[in-house]
Design a protein around this motif. Structure first.
Motif, short mmCIF file in Angstrom:
data_model
loop_
_atom_site.label_atom_id
_atom_site.label_comp_id
_atom_site.label_asym_id
_atom_site.label_seq_id
_atom_site.Cartn_x
_atom_site.Cartn_y
_atom_site.Cartn_z
N PHE A 170 1.52 13.37 -5.35
CA PHE A 170 0.32 13.88 -4.71
C PHE A 170 0.69 14.01 -3.24
CE2 PHE A 170 -1.65 11.99 -8.47
CZ PHE A 170 -2.52 13.02 -8.85
N LYS B 266 -3.69 19.59 -16.40
CA LYS B 266 -2.47 20.39 -16.28
C LYS B 266 -1.24 19.49 -16.30
CE LYS B 266 -4.56 24.04 -13.45
NZ LYS B 266 -4.50 24.75 -12.13
N LEU B 267 -1.36 18.36 -15.62
CA LEU B 267 -0.23 17.42 -15.58
C LEU B 267 0.10 16.89 -16.97
CD1 LEU B 267 -1.31 15.45 -12.41
CD2 LEU B 267 0.74 16.86 -12.60
N VAL C 96 1.26 17.96 -6.98
CA VAL C 96 -0.10 18.42 -6.69
C VAL C 96 -0.29 18.25 -5.18
CG1 VAL C 96 -2.56 17.99 -6.99
CG2 VAL C 96 -1.02 17.83 -8.96
N GLU D 233 -9.23 18.44 -13.57
CA GLU D 233 -8.55 19.67 -13.98
C GLU D 233 -7.05 19.57 -13.71
OE1 GLU D 233 -10.33 22.90 -11.91
OE2 GLU D 233 -12.31 22.62 -12.81
N ALA D 234 -6.70 19.03 -12.55
CA ALA D 234 -5.28 18.87 -12.22
C ALA D 234 -4.60 17.91 -13.18
CB ALA D 234 -5.14 18.37 -10.78
N ASP E 100 -0.78 22.93 -8.89
CA ASP E 100 -2.18 22.86 -8.46
C ASP E 100 -2.24 22.35 -7.02
OD1 ASP E 100 -4.89 23.09 -8.56
OD2 ASP E 100 -5.15 21.86 -10.36
N TYR E 101 -3.40 22.52 -6.40
CA TYR E 101 -3.65 21.90 -5.11
C TYR E 101 -5.10 21.46 -5.06
CZ TYR E 101 -6.25 25.99 -3.39
OH TYR E 101 -7.18 26.98 -3.22
N LEU E 102 -5.35 20.40 -4.32
CA LEU E 102 -6.69 19.84 -4.20
C LEU E 102 -7.10 19.85 -2.74
CD1 LEU E 102 -6.18 16.71 -6.52
CD2 LEU E 102 -7.20 18.91 -7.14
N ARG F 11 -12.28 18.49 -9.83
CA ARG F 11 -11.02 19.20 -9.58
C ARG F 11 -9.83 18.31 -9.89
NH1 ARG F 11 -8.53 22.08 -9.80
NH2 ARG F 11 -7.46 22.72 -7.88
N LEU F 12 -9.96 17.02 -9.62
CA LEU F 12 -8.88 16.11 -9.96
C LEU F 12 -8.69 16.06 -11.47
CD1 LEU F 12 -6.78 14.00 -9.16
CD2 LEU F 12 -8.60 12.28 -9.19
N THR G 181 -2.32 18.01 -1.74
CA THR G 181 -3.65 17.62 -1.27
C THR G 181 -3.73 18.02 0.20
OG1 THR G 181 -2.88 15.39 -0.68
CG2 THR G 181 -3.78 15.70 -2.88
#
Length: 240
Positions: free
Chosen positions: A51, A111-112, A75, A107-108, A94-96, A104-105, A77
């Protein structure tokens, strides 16, 4: 999945760790407040995931990734959405945006999970050299890519730089071909000459060439000459 949090803001790190408590598949194994600390921890802990903040004192998150030979899943941040286009121009995970929203976390993390399943199904080389299942971070000017080595068909030396061929892109990275050759799995990548390393899985055709060499055709149309010195080894590897 073992994660490292890299952010110069202590409260941001703690808030993310709190949010990750709802996702037991993510185990936070360390935290760093700058790129220098992160580089050491990546080497020591070998995390599956970063992160990563982008804007930090000293080196940026982009510069950190450039220094890593093999890049974990990432990811980003960030509090600045203008970095999103730059960071994720091609094939990013992804990016947050801060403050990070739980939805949103989640969703990430989904994907992870997909990426982790694919990674666990892959077999890596016993010497931990970079193989087809690894990904690298490539930065050329303002453009950035996360690239799976399975998609890189060719590396070409150009002075003190290497041209990386993938899709329709040919960015330049500041590295010697000799240094790269030592890190790549020789079962997947072949040093064709002083100027070229080819991805063997992309070889489509081979024909005799001048002075005992070979001409290799890759999927997509690129052609690479294999030097006479390397031709015999190449034939043996390709079972000709």
């Amino acid at each position: 999945m073992r994660a490292l949090i890299v952010d110069d803001e202590r409260l941001a790190r703690k808030e993310l760790m709190k949010l990750l408590e709802d996702h037991p598949m993510i185990e936070v194994v360390g935290e760093a407040m700058n790129a220098e600390e992160a580089t050491q921890l990546v080497n020591d802990l070998n995390p599956d995931l970063l992160f990563l903040d982008i804007q930090m004192p000293g080196k940026t998150g982009f510069q950190l990734l450039e220094e890593l030979d093999s890049v974990p899943l990432v990811v980003f941040t960030t509090a600045y959405d203008e970095f999103a286009l730059k960071a994720f121009e091609v094939n990013a995970l992804d990016y947050l945006l801060k403050p990070i929203q739980p939805e949103r976390l989640a969703e990430a993390v989904a994907k992870l999970a997909d990426k982790e399943r694919a990674k666990n199904a892959a077999i890596r080389g016993p010497e931990k050299k970079l193989g087809l299942n690894d990904q690298v971070f490539v930065k050329d000017g303002d453009r950035c890519w996360f690239v799976s080595l399975s998609n890189v068909r060719l590396f070409e030396s150009d002075g003190n730089y290497i041209k990386v061929y993938f899709d329709s892109n040919r960015p330049m990275i500041h590295k010697s071909l000799n240094a790269l050759d030592e890190k790549l799995d020789e079962r997947a990548f072949f040093r064709a000459s002083r100027k070229h390393i080819v991805n063997l899985s992309w070889v489509e055709g081979i024909e005799p060439w001048f002075n005992g060499g070979l001409m290799v055709k890759l999927r997509g149309g690129d052609k690479v000459e294999v030097s006479r010195r390397q031709a015999a080894k190449f034939k043996d590897m390709m079972s000709l």
